[in-house]
Design a protein around this motif. Structure first.
Motif, PDB file in Angstrom:
ATOM      1  N   VAL B 138      11.022  12.962 -42.939  1.00  0.00           N
ATOM      2  CA  VAL B 138      12.400  12.483 -42.873  1.00  0.00           C
ATOM      3  C   VAL B 138      12.949  12.465 -44.300  1.00  0.00           C
ATOM      4  N   PRO B 139      14.188  12.960 -44.498  1.00  0.00           N
ATOM      5  CA  PRO B 139      14.752  12.968 -45.849  1.00  0.00           C
ATOM      6  C   PRO B 139      14.641  11.588 -46.504  1.00  0.00           C
ATOM      7  N   TYR B 140      14.444  11.595 -47.819  1.00  0.00           N
ATOM      8  CA  TYR B 140      14.111  10.371 -48.528  1.00  0.00           C
ATOM      9  C   TYR B 140      15.053   9.203 -48.246  1.00  0.00           C
TER      10      TYR B 140
ATOM     11  N   LYS C  12      15.598  29.320 -45.577  1.00  0.00           N
ATOM     12  CA  LYS C  12      15.108  28.511 -44.456  1.00  0.00           C
ATOM     13  C   LYS C  12      13.703  28.031 -44.797  1.00  0.00           C
ATOM     14  N   TYR C  13      13.456  26.716 -44.688  1.00  0.00           N
ATOM     15  CA  TYR C  13      12.107  26.189 -44.920  1.00  0.00           C
ATOM     16  C   TYR C  13      11.173  26.689 -43.826  1.00  0.00           C
ATOM     17  N   PRO C  14       9.881  26.826 -44.149  1.00  0.00           N
ATOM     18  CA  PRO C  14       8.944  27.247 -43.108  1.00  0.00           C
ATOM     19  C   PRO C  14       8.907  26.225 -41.970  1.00  0.00           C
ATOM     20  N   TYR C  15       8.617  26.678 -40.789  1.00  0.00           N
ATOM     21  CA  TYR C  15       8.492  25.838 -39.579  1.00  0.00           C
ATOM     22  C   TYR C  15       9.751  25.036 -39.272  1.00  0.00           C
ATOM     23  N   THR C  16      10.906  25.477 -39.712  1.00  0.00           N
ATOM     24  CA  THR C  16      12.121  24.758 -39.329  1.00  0.00           C
ATOM     25  C   THR C  16      13.064  25.725 -38.636  1.00  0.00           C
ATOM     26  N   GLU C  17      14.054  25.161 -37.969  1.00  0.00           N
ATOM     27  CA  GLU C  17      14.975  25.984 -37.187  1.00  0.00           C
ATOM     28  C   GLU C  17      16.066  26.582 -38.070  1.00  0.00           C
ATOM     29  N   PHE C  19      18.979  27.166 -41.233  1.00  0.00           N
ATOM     30  CA  PHE C  19      18.942  27.448 -42.659  1.00  0.00           C
ATOM     31  C   PHE C  19      19.373  26.216 -43.457  1.00  0.00           C
ATOM     32  N   ALA C  20      18.649  25.912 -44.539  1.00  0.00           N
ATOM     33  CA  ALA C  20      18.988  24.764 -45.374  1.00  0.00           C
ATOM     34  C   ALA C  20      20.050  25.155 -46.402  1.00  0.00           C
ATOM     35  N   LEU C  21      20.093  26.463 -46.746  1.00  0.00           N
ATOM     36  CA  LEU C  21      21.146  26.974 -47.620  1.00  0.00           C
ATOM     37  C   LEU C  21      21.736  28.211 -46.955  1.00  0.00           C
ATOM     38  N   GLY C  38      27.382  16.040 -52.426  1.00  0.00           N
ATOM     39  CA  GLY C  38      27.370  16.326 -50.992  1.00  0.00           C
ATOM     40  C   GLY C  38      26.681  15.196 -50.268  1.00  0.00           C
ATOM     41  N   ALA C  39      26.888  15.133 -48.964  1.00  0.00           N
ATOM     42  CA  ALA C  39      26.252  14.084 -48.174  1.00  0.00           C
ATOM     43  C   ALA C  39      24.740  14.299 -48.182  1.00  0.00           C
ATOM     44  N   ASN C  40      24.001  13.303 -47.738  1.00  0.00           N
ATOM     45  CA  ASN C  40      22.559  13.483 -47.641  1.00  0.00           C
ATOM     46  C   ASN C  40      22.235  14.507 -46.571  1.00  0.00           C
ATOM     47  N   GLY C  41      21.271  15.372 -46.880  1.00  0.00           N
ATOM     48  CA  GLY C  41      20.892  16.422 -45.954  1.00  0.00           C
ATOM     49  C   GLY C  41      21.756  17.665 -46.084  1.00  0.00           C
ATOM     50  N   SER C  42      22.699  17.661 -47.037  1.00  0.00           N
ATOM     51  CA  SER C  42      23.598  18.807 -47.165  1.00  0.00           C
ATOM     52  C   SER C  42      22.930  19.964 -47.914  1.00  0.00           C
ATOM     53  N   GLY C  43      21.788  19.703 -48.540  1.00  0.00           N
ATOM     54  CA  GLY C  43      21.070  20.798 -49.196  1.00  0.00           C
ATOM     55  C   GLY C  43      21.003  20.706 -50.716  1.00  0.00           C
ATOM     56  N   LYS C  44      21.351  19.566 -51.278  1.00  0.00           N
ATOM     57  CA  LYS C  44      21.377  19.445 -52.741  1.00  0.00           C
ATOM     58  C   LYS C  44      19.993  19.647 -53.350  1.00  0.00           C
ATOM     59  N   THR C  45      19.007  18.939 -52.782  1.00  0.00           N
ATOM     60  CA  THR C  45      17.656  19.060 -53.329  1.00  0.00           C
ATOM     61  C   THR C  45      17.112  20.467 -53.129  1.00  0.00           C
ATOM     62  N   THR C  46      17.422  21.048 -51.978  1.00  0.00           N
ATOM     63  CA  THR C  46      16.987  22.421 -51.719  1.00  0.00           C
ATOM     64  C   THR C  46      17.600  23.373 -52.754  1.00  0.00           C
ATOM     65  N   PHE C  47      18.858  23.128 -53.068  1.00  0.00           N
ATOM     66  CA  PHE C  47      19.544  23.943 -54.071  1.00  0.00           C
ATOM     67  C   PHE C  47      18.849  23.787 -55.427  1.00  0.00           C
ATOM     68  N   PHE C  58       7.008  28.099 -54.883  1.00  0.00           N
ATOM     69  CA  PHE C  58       6.187  27.043 -54.292  1.00  0.00           C
ATOM     70  C   PHE C  58       6.451  26.882 -52.807  1.00  0.00           C
ATOM     71  N   PHE C  59       7.747  26.851 -52.443  1.00  0.00           N
ATOM     72  CA  PHE C  59       8.108  26.734 -51.035  1.00  0.00           C
ATOM     73  C   PHE C  59       8.180  28.125 -50.440  1.00  0.00           C
ATOM     74  N   GLU C  60       7.447  28.345 -49.368  1.00  0.00           N
ATOM     75  CA  GLU C  60       7.544  29.647 -48.731  1.00  0.00           C
ATOM     76  C   GLU C  60       8.787  29.629 -47.860  1.00  0.00           C
ATOM     77  N   PHE C  90      12.734  15.029 -60.489  1.00  0.00           N
ATOM     78  CA  PHE C  90      12.824  14.955 -59.033  1.00  0.00           C
ATOM     79  C   PHE C  90      13.613  13.750 -58.554  1.00  0.00           C
ATOM     80  N   GLN C  91      13.999  13.876 -57.291  1.00  0.00           N
ATOM     81  CA  GLN C  91      14.762  12.830 -56.638  1.00  0.00           C
ATOM     82  C   GLN C  91      13.955  11.544 -56.454  1.00  0.00           C
ATOM     83  N   ASN C  92      12.705  11.680 -56.025  1.00  0.00           N
ATOM     84  CA  ASN C  92      11.913  10.495 -55.719  1.00  0.00           C
ATOM     85  C   ASN C  92      11.175  10.015 -56.973  1.00  0.00           C
TER      86      ASN C  92
HETATM   87  N1  LIG Z   1      10.285  20.447 -47.444  1.00  0.00           N
HETATM   88  C1  LIG Z   1      11.141  20.619 -46.415  1.00  0.00           C
HETATM   89  N2  LIG Z   1      10.715  21.198 -45.272  1.00  0.00           N
HETATM   90  C2  LIG Z   1      11.567  21.384 -44.250  1.00  0.00           C
HETATM   91  N3  LIG Z   1      12.872  21.038 -44.258  1.00  0.00           N
HETATM   92  C3  LIG Z   1      13.354  20.451 -45.354  1.00  0.00           C
HETATM   93  C4  LIG Z   1      12.512  20.201 -46.498  1.00  0.00           C
HETATM   94  N4  LIG Z   1      13.265  19.612 -47.444  1.00  0.00           N
HETATM   95  C5  LIG Z   1      14.504  19.493 -46.926  1.00  0.00           C
HETATM   96  N5  LIG Z   1      14.572  19.996 -45.667  1.00  0.00           N
HETATM   97  C6  LIG Z   1      15.763  20.052 -44.812  1.00  0.00           C
HETATM   98  O1  LIG Z   1      16.746  20.805 -45.481  1.00  0.00           O
HETATM   99  C7  LIG Z   1      18.029  20.197 -45.363  1.00  0.00           C
HETATM  100  C8  LIG Z   1      18.607  19.881 -46.739  1.00  0.00           C
HETATM  101  O2  LIG Z   1      17.862  18.844 -47.322  1.00  0.00           O
HETATM  102  P1  LIG Z   1      17.971  18.419 -48.824  1.00  0.00           P
HETATM  103  O3  LIG Z   1      18.011  19.626 -49.679  1.00  0.00           O
HETATM  104  O4  LIG Z   1      16.865  17.453 -49.094  1.00  0.00           O
HETATM  105  O5  LIG Z   1      19.367  17.673 -48.858  1.00  0.00           O
HETATM  106  P2  LIG Z   1      19.978  16.636 -49.896  1.00  0.00           P
HETATM  107  O6  LIG Z   1      19.193  16.723 -51.158  1.00  0.00           O
HETATM  108  O7  LIG Z   1      21.378  17.086 -50.045  1.00  0.00           O
HETATM  109  O8  LIG Z   1      19.882  15.299 -49.254  1.00  0.00           O
HETATM  110  C9  LIG Z   1      17.844  18.973 -44.480  1.00  0.00           C
HETATM  111  O9  LIG Z   1      18.184  19.318 -43.174  1.00  0.00           O
HETATM  112  C10 LIG Z   1      16.374  18.675 -44.607  1.00  0.00           C
HETATM  113  O10 LIG Z   1      15.879  18.038 -43.467  1.00  0.00           O
END
Ligand SMILES: Nc1ncnc2c1ncn2[C@@H]1O[C@H](COP(=O)(O)OP(=O)(O)O)[C@@H](O)[C@H]1O
Ligand SMILES: Nc1ncnc2c1ncn2[C@@H]1O[C@H](COP(=O)(O)OP(=O)(O)OP(=O)(O)O)[C@@H](O)[C@H]1O
Ligand SMILES: [Mg+2]
Ligand SMILES: [Mg+2]
Lengths: 261, 266, 282
Positions: B138-140, C12-17, C19-21, C38-47, C58-60, C90-92
């Motif tokens: 779950v997102p942090y 798209k992260y592996p094993y997910t439906e 696209f995150a970006l 952006g809102a949470n879950g919008s893809g900032k960390t992925t970006f 690192f991320f496949e 990092f965020q955390n």
């Molecule tokens: N390691 C991961 N594996 C699978 N899905 C991920 C992973 N990290 C993030 N996601 C998904 O990618 C989307 C964007 O997340 P994230 O980049 O963390 O957003 P933000 O940083 O804007 O809150 C979300 O739907 C999240 O659930």
């Protein structure tokens, strides 16, 4: 700012204790000898002497408390277990007593005593080394000897993960307490609360190690080129070297004498 | 007395570091209180004293009259629910729903009651979509809501939230704000640690301020934000509207935008 | 010169439906500070993971389109070299402590040890960073025994110490008190003035308004708004994207509604104060 602390990094790290400040490899050498002697001699009296000697060294390096805390419990547990197993099941002529279908013989007791003290003596060497040497110091020396730092990191972080598991189980216990699960007091409480956390503990450890790998990468851990060290150890002094060589010579002589004689 | 009371409480960590000194505080049942203050001031340490995770080195902590020294943390947690600062430290189940239900099964509640409590907690925190996920996936920022839901399901009269606003977006902040209102209507006492000054101004009237191991003020948000000494010592800031009003030299200890606009309109 | 360019990237992260970006395009110039909101879950960390080359190293998962870091395709970068080029906070804040160092001072030194810096210089650099982040009181403490905010500052210091040309910073102030937050932002500003390129994810739009050159808004993995900070942060559409406007902008709009329209929509505190003075004459 505490410059005294900062400047301590400019000099070799010492704890002002002759045994603790020995090079980690010298310590290893000495302790290995102590562990091998009872294996070669095979007499319980010698093992006991060696065990007493550990306590002496621990006391001399002001680590007696830490050493005893771990070792006494471990020794009693392993020692009594091995002794009882051997004493009960080794057959012999000289029957001491019969309890039901068990026959306890003098040979069994002798053998049990010898084996139990031997194993306890070997464990002692490990425990003593671990309380008298910091893992990071050992890794530092190994790196200086040319072991790649990714390898020493794996060792160090595995040791660390044992500590982490301890910390994590403490955290999970706290989390349980904070919800209302008794983890304090009665032993039954502690056991009952402990089992459910084993699964998450190991899952957590796995996901932790992945996060740690990323965190280490962010610190350029896998960067090409040679790394440096903030901490440094005292170079091995001439006297330390000569004493060590002397000890090793005496030891080799002793072994040869035992084997030939 | 139905309250959380701290009487001359000090606390030192095992490494010798004294983190709280001479805390005196009474928080009544049903109250809503914010705790603010500089990093390392001792806020987390203080709230852990209130749920028994920390036991005072000296002084007494009373929960509804019971001294925490004579109770186990587990016993106290029937009264005081605590949401940790780091959600990862609080999670140990393999899926969100299990995480929330864990304690309810332990308490041997009947299935309807469990269902009722879970759906209330889930609805209040808005985590419907995550129930079947592994909490660590779950997102942090949402993970924090998982632990909040878990504590809400315990239905304790006192609830402590340690930095729930950290990393929350607009929507998360709204969810928290609604949550506080609902809990107040239900008569619950909620103590919230936060660094978000706008959130404090918008949601709290009583603000306890900590700095350097001590409680240095216990007052309304407005009075705290308009006291230079307190702000400086606790490393706080006024909500930006307050700062603007101050620089414009306006009277009235303004902390809200509508107050400022009202004044400027005249 | 372009520092990083992102061309038609979906991921798209592996094993997910989903696209995150989704189909991102952007040219990032050297020496600028980019705010990413952006809102949470919008893809900032992925970006962030993308900009730092963690995706694909690192991320496949599924990456389409191209990312060029200093004109070289990210796929052709040696991932071990990337860590010396781009710093990543990092965020955390709780998972960035290495766990193998016993004091904060050694924790901050770790990155420099790995870069092979000689001891004298290394100690000087750590002292410099400790002073910059005001960590003097904490240097002897075990990093595991710090408060949340203290950990976050140590994590920040540990990366800043390495002095990378490009720094990706994901929510650096989430656990910080307001004064420390302001200090972190002024350090970020200092780094920008030293010519570093900075990517900064942050919910505190008031501070993004003060310090970033351009702002990118993400929603559901897409860039929905981007451009100069002034333009983006004065746009009411932000609310639809789950992002708050700066207090100054909200105030400007409220003044408009109250028939006291300001010259323009101000986004920073100093701008709005200036304009109110002009308009109302207080
Ligand atoms: N390691 C991961 N594996 C699978 N899905 C991920 C992973 N990290 C993030 N996601 C998904 O990618 C989307 C964007 O997340 P994230 O980049 O963390 O957003 P933000 O940083 O804007 O809150 C979300 O739907 C999240 O659930
Ligand atoms: N386990 C620990 N051992 C030793 N010292 C600790 C421990 N936990 C916290 N401290 C110290 O105690 C002080 C207070 O910490 P605490 O976590 O209560 O701060 P806080 O007010 O919650 O700060 P933040 O806003 O950063 O979370 C800090 O100086 C911290 O370094
Ligand atoms: Mg805290
Ligand atoms: Mg994120």
């Amino acid at each position: 700012m505490d410059y005294e602390f900062i400047n301590s990094f400019k000099k070799p790290q010492v704890q002002n204790n002759w045994f603790l400040d020995l090079n980690p490899l010298s310590k290893l050498n000495i302790i290995l000898i102590l562990a091998i002697i009872p294996i070669v001699v095979k007499r319980w009296e010698v093992s006991v002497v060696i065990i007493l000697f550990y306590f002496l060294i621990a006391a001399a390096s002001s680590r007696l408390k830490q050493f005893s805390k771990v070792y006494v419990r471990l020794a009693l547990l392993i020692g009594s277990l091995l002794f009882i197993m051997r004493a009960m099941f080794i057959p012999g002529e000289d029957v001491l007593m019969k309890i039901g279908f068990l026959t306890i013989t003098q040979e069994g007791v002798d053998h049990g005593l010898q084996f139990a003290t031997l194993v306890v003596a070997i464990c002692g060497a490990l425990v003593l080394y671990s309380v008298a040497t910091q893992a990071r110091d050992l890794m530092l020396v190994l790196e200086k000897k040319g072991v790649p730092h990714t390898a020493t990191y794996v060792i160090l972080s595995s040791l660390q993960s044992i500590i982490d598991l301890g910390n994590m189980s403490k955290l999970i216990m706290e989390s349980q307490k904070a919800r209302g699960i008794e983890t304090e007091g009665k032993v039954t409480n502690r056991i009952k609360s402990f089992f459910p956390i084993l699964g998450p503990l190991f899952l957590g450890a796995i996901s932790n190690s992945e996060e740690k790998a990323i965190a280490m990468d962010a610190r350029a851990f896998y960067a090409p080129g040679k790394n440096t060290h903030l901490r440094e150890l005292r170079p091995v002094s001439l006297s330390e070297k000569s004493v060590l060589i002397l000890i090793n010579l005496v030891f080799v002589g002793f072994i040869v004498w035992r084997v030939v004689g | 007395m139905e309250a959380i009371e701290l009487k001359n409480v000090s606390f030192a960590y095992p490494d010798g570091h004294v983190a709280n000194e001479e805390l005196n505080l009474i928080i009544q049942k049903g109250e809503r209180v914010a705790i603010v203050g500089q990093n390392g001031a001792g806020k987390t340490t203080a709230v852990k004293l209130m749920n028994g995770l920390n036991k005072p080195t000296s002084g007494d902590v009373l929960i509804n009259g019971m001294n925490t020294k004579t109770q186990t943390t587990a016993q106290i947690s029937a009264y005081v629910g605590y949401v940790f600062q780091n959600p990862d430290d609080q999670i140990f189940n393999s899926n969100v729903q299990k995480e929330i239900e864990y304690m309810l099964h332990y308490l041997k509640l009947n299935p309807q009651e469990i269902k009722r409590r879970v759906s209330r907690a889930v609805e209040m925190t808005g985590i419907e979509g995550y129930l079947h996920m592994n909490p660590f996936d779950v997102p942090y920022s949402t993970r924090k809501f998982v632990t909040i839901a878990m504590v809400l399901a315990l239905e304790t009269p006192y609830i402590i939230l340690d930095e729930p606003t950290a990393g929350q977006d607009l929507h998360g902040i709204k969810t928290l704000s609604n949550l506080l209102d609902r809990l107040q209507d239900e008569g619950k006492c909620v103590i919230t640690i936060t660094h978000d000054m706008e959130f404090v101004a918008d949601n709290f009237t009583r603000v306890v301020t900590m700095a350097n191991k001590r409680i240095i003020a216990d007052d309304s948000a407005r009075n705290i934000f308009w006291s230079k000494e307190i702000i400086t010592e606790a490393r706080l800031k006024k909500p930006q509207i307050g700062e603007i009003s101050e620089e414009l030299g306006l009277d009235g200890n303004i902390i809200f935008r509508h107050e400022l606009v009202e004044l400027l309109k005249r | 010169m372009n520092c990083i360019s992102v061309k038609n990237v979906s991921y798209k992260y592996p094993y997910t439906e989903g696209f995150a970006l989704k189909e991102l395009n952007y040219e990032f110039e050297k020496g600028k500070c980019y705010g990413i909101i952006g809102a949470n879950g919008s893809g900032k960390t992925t970006f962030c993971n993308l900009l730092r080359g963690m995706i694909p190293h690192f991320f496949e998962g599924e990456l389409t389109g191209d990312v060029f870091i200093e004109e070289t395709d990210v796929r052709n970068w040696d991932s071990n070299l990337l860590s010396t080029k781009i710093g990543y906070i990092f965020q955390n804040p709780f998972t960035q402590i290495s766990g193998i160092k016993e004091t904060v001072f050694e924790e901050i030194a770790l990155g420099l040890e790995n870069l092979g810096m000689e001891k004298e210089a290394l100690i000087d650099r750590v002292i410099e960073v400790v002073k910059l982040l005001k960590l003097e009181q904490l240097i002897k403490k075990n990093p595991n025994n710090l408060s949340g905010g203290q950990k976050q500052r140590v994590a920040f210091a540990s990366i800043i110490a390495m002095n990378n040309d490009i720094i990706v910073i994901d929510e650096p102030t989430s656990q910080l008190d307001p004064e420390s937050t302001a200090e972190i932002f002024s350090i970020i500003n200092l780094l920008r003035n030293q010519g570093k390129t900075i990517f900064l994810v942050e919910h505190k739009v008031d501070l993004i308004a003060e310090y970033s050159d351009e702002v990118i808004v993400l929603k559901d993995g897409q860039i929905t708004l981007s451009g100069s900070t002034q333009e983006v942060l004065s746009n009411m559409d932000l609310l639809q994207m789950g992002v708050m406007l700066p207090q100054a902008s909200m105030l400007s709009y409220d003044m408009q509604k109250a028939n006291k329209q300001l010259d323009s929509i101000a986004i920073t505190k100093s701008q709005v104060i200036e304009q109110i003075k002009q308009r109302v004459g207080v």
